[in-house]
Design a protein around this motif. Structure first.
Motif, short mmCIF file in Angstrom:
data_model
loop_
_atom_site.label_atom_id
_atom_site.label_comp_id
_atom_site.label_asym_id
_atom_site.label_seq_id
_atom_site.Cartn_x
_atom_site.Cartn_y
_atom_site.Cartn_z
N GLY A 21 0.80 -1.22 0.00
CA GLY A 21 0.00 0.00 0.00
C GLY A 21 0.83 1.27 0.00
N GLU A 22 2.11 1.16 0.37
CA GLU A 22 2.98 2.33 0.40
C GLU A 22 3.76 2.50 -0.89
OE1 GLU A 22 2.81 4.64 2.78
OE2 GLU A 22 1.15 3.36 3.43
N LEU A 23 3.52 1.65 -1.87
CA LEU A 23 4.16 1.82 -3.17
C LEU A 23 3.50 2.98 -3.92
CD1 LEU A 23 4.46 -1.92 -4.26
CD2 LEU A 23 6.30 -0.43 -3.47
N PRO A 24 4.22 3.64 -4.81
CA PRO A 24 3.62 4.74 -5.57
C PRO A 24 2.41 4.27 -6.36
CG PRO A 24 6.00 4.74 -5.81
CD PRO A 24 5.65 3.47 -5.11
N ALA A 25 1.39 5.10 -6.42
CA ALA A 25 0.20 4.77 -7.19
C ALA A 25 0.51 4.73 -8.68
CB ALA A 25 -0.89 5.79 -6.89
N THR A 26 -0.20 3.89 -9.40
CA THR A 26 -0.03 3.82 -10.85
C THR A 26 -0.78 4.97 -11.51
OG1 THR A 26 -1.99 2.44 -11.18
CG2 THR A 26 0.10 1.30 -10.69
N GLY A 27 -0.42 5.23 -12.75
CA GLY A 27 -1.13 6.27 -13.49
C GLY A 27 -2.61 5.98 -13.62
N GLU A 28 -2.94 4.72 -13.80
CA GLU A 28 -4.35 4.33 -13.92
C GLU A 28 -5.11 4.62 -12.63
OE1 GLU A 28 -7.04 0.44 -15.21
OE2 GLU A 28 -4.96 0.18 -14.55
N GLN A 29 -4.50 4.31 -11.48
CA GLN A 29 -5.15 4.58 -10.20
C GLN A 29 -5.40 6.07 -10.01
OE1 GLN A 29 -2.11 2.50 -7.80
NE2 GLN A 29 -3.79 1.36 -6.85
N VAL A 30 -4.42 6.88 -10.38
CA VAL A 30 -4.55 8.32 -10.22
C VAL A 30 -5.67 8.86 -11.10
CG1 VAL A 30 -3.39 10.54 -10.51
CG2 VAL A 30 -2.15 8.61 -9.52
N GLU A 31 -5.73 8.40 -12.35
CA GLU A 31 -6.77 8.88 -13.26
C GLU A 31 -8.15 8.47 -12.78
OE1 GLU A 31 -6.55 11.00 -15.79
OE2 GLU A 31 -4.47 11.18 -15.11
N GLN A 32 -8.26 7.26 -12.25
CA GLN A 32 -9.56 6.81 -11.72
C GLN A 32 -9.98 7.66 -10.52
OE1 GLN A 32 -8.85 2.66 -10.97
NE2 GLN A 32 -9.32 2.04 -13.07
N MET A 33 -9.01 8.05 -9.70
CA MET A 33 -9.34 8.89 -8.56
C MET A 33 -9.79 10.28 -9.02
SD MET A 33 -7.02 10.61 -5.57
CE MET A 33 -6.74 11.95 -6.73
N PHE A 34 -9.10 10.84 -10.04
CA PHE A 34 -9.51 12.15 -10.55
C PHE A 34 -10.93 12.09 -11.14
CE2 PHE A 34 -4.87 13.38 -11.04
CZ PHE A 34 -4.93 14.33 -10.04
N GLU A 35 -11.23 11.01 -11.84
CA GLU A 35 -12.58 10.85 -12.42
C GLU A 35 -13.62 10.76 -11.30
OE1 GLU A 35 -15.06 7.69 -15.22
OE2 GLU A 35 -12.86 7.62 -15.16
N HIS A 36 -13.29 10.01 -10.26
CA HIS A 36 -14.18 9.88 -9.12
C HIS A 36 -14.38 11.23 -8.44
CE1 HIS A 36 -15.28 7.15 -5.43
NE2 HIS A 36 -16.23 8.03 -5.71
N LEU A 37 -13.29 11.98 -8.31
CA LEU A 37 -13.35 13.29 -7.67
C LEU A 37 -14.23 14.25 -8.47
CD1 LEU A 37 -12.36 15.29 -5.51
CD2 LEU A 37 -10.31 15.65 -6.90
#
Length: 250
Positions: free
Chosen positions: A177-193
């Motif tokens: 869980g402390e590994l850097p987030a992937t680009g896909e995870q970040v984009e999904q979070m932005f979409e959710h936001l």
């Protein structure tokens, strides 16, 4: 580089300072300690203050004179807290570290420390090529000998790191869980936001503005981890769930 640096303590009166010096050296990867006519050594107090750096105490060499202690050193550096009658080349600890790193042919190096009350004598300082001083507060310049050793040892370690004489291991991460987030995870979070901002009417996609870009920039500065992404998405889900409940109550 660090293996070529020796710390020489002359006429140390309190054995606790010898132990504290050993501890200071070990924390910075230094190991060579020489003692000139210590008042009390070996000592249980020195071992106690060494706090698991007792291997350095066990390997410490004891001499009858400072001349014998530095007989094989190519650079001799004396620590001096005040200006002496005869001017001498003065350097700060950081400059000393760079000098030792840049001149391997002039090793091994001895760094001398005098008694707790008065420091090195003028005769001892006259043996030195340089005098190193710590730029302390001029209104209160008193430094315990072990503290002075720690400061100088720290600067020497920084110089060794800069010179690539020490390779620091990469920090290990046992928690995925402390590994850097992937680009896909970040984009999904932005979409959710964005969905939540539209849902709460904080963000209207029909009106052009820079809010989306600014929020993206804000999160990109954070170097998000996997666990932080999941935390944010859990929070966003709770907001989206709460809003219609609030509207119903109103």
């Amino acid at each position: 580089m660090l293996n070529d640096i020796e710390f020489v303590l002359s006429h140390t009166t309190h054995p606790g300072n010898i132990g504290a010096a050993a501890r200071a050296l070990k924390t910075m990867g230094l190991s060579k300690l020489k003692l000139v006519n210590p008042k009390q050594f070996p000592s249980a107090e020195a071992t106690r203050r060494a706090s698991r750096a007792d291997d350095i105490l066990a390997n410490a060499k004891v001499y009858n004179s400072i001349e014998d202690a530095v007989a094989e050193n190519r650079i001799i550096v004396g620590t001096s807290a005040r200006s002496r009658t005869l001017p001498w080349p003065m350097i700060e600890p950081r400059e000393l570290g760079r000098k030792i790193a840049a001149e391997p042919e002039r090793r091994p190096v001895a760094i001398l420390f005098g008694t707790e009350n008065s420091g090195l004598t003028n005769e001892e300082l006259s043996l030195c090529h340089y005098h190193v001083y710590i730029p302390t507060n001029p209104e209160y310049s008193s430094l315990n000998v072990a503290s002075a050793i720690q400061l100088i040892a720290y600067e020497l370690r920084l110089a060794a790191l800069d010179n690539k004489d020490i390779i620091m291991p990469e920090p290990e991460c046992d928690d995925p869980g402390e590994l850097p987030a992937t680009g896909e995870q970040v984009e999904q979070m932005f979409e959710h936001l964005q969905q939540v901002m539209e849902h709460t009417e904080f963000f209207n996609p029909l009106k052009p503005n820079k809010i989306r870009m600014r929020i993206r920039r804000l999160f990109n500065k954070s170097d998000l981890t996997d666990s932080e992404i999941r935390l944010m998405r859990g929070f966003l889900a709770s907001i989206k769930k709460y809003v219609p409940q609030r509207e119903e109550k109103e």
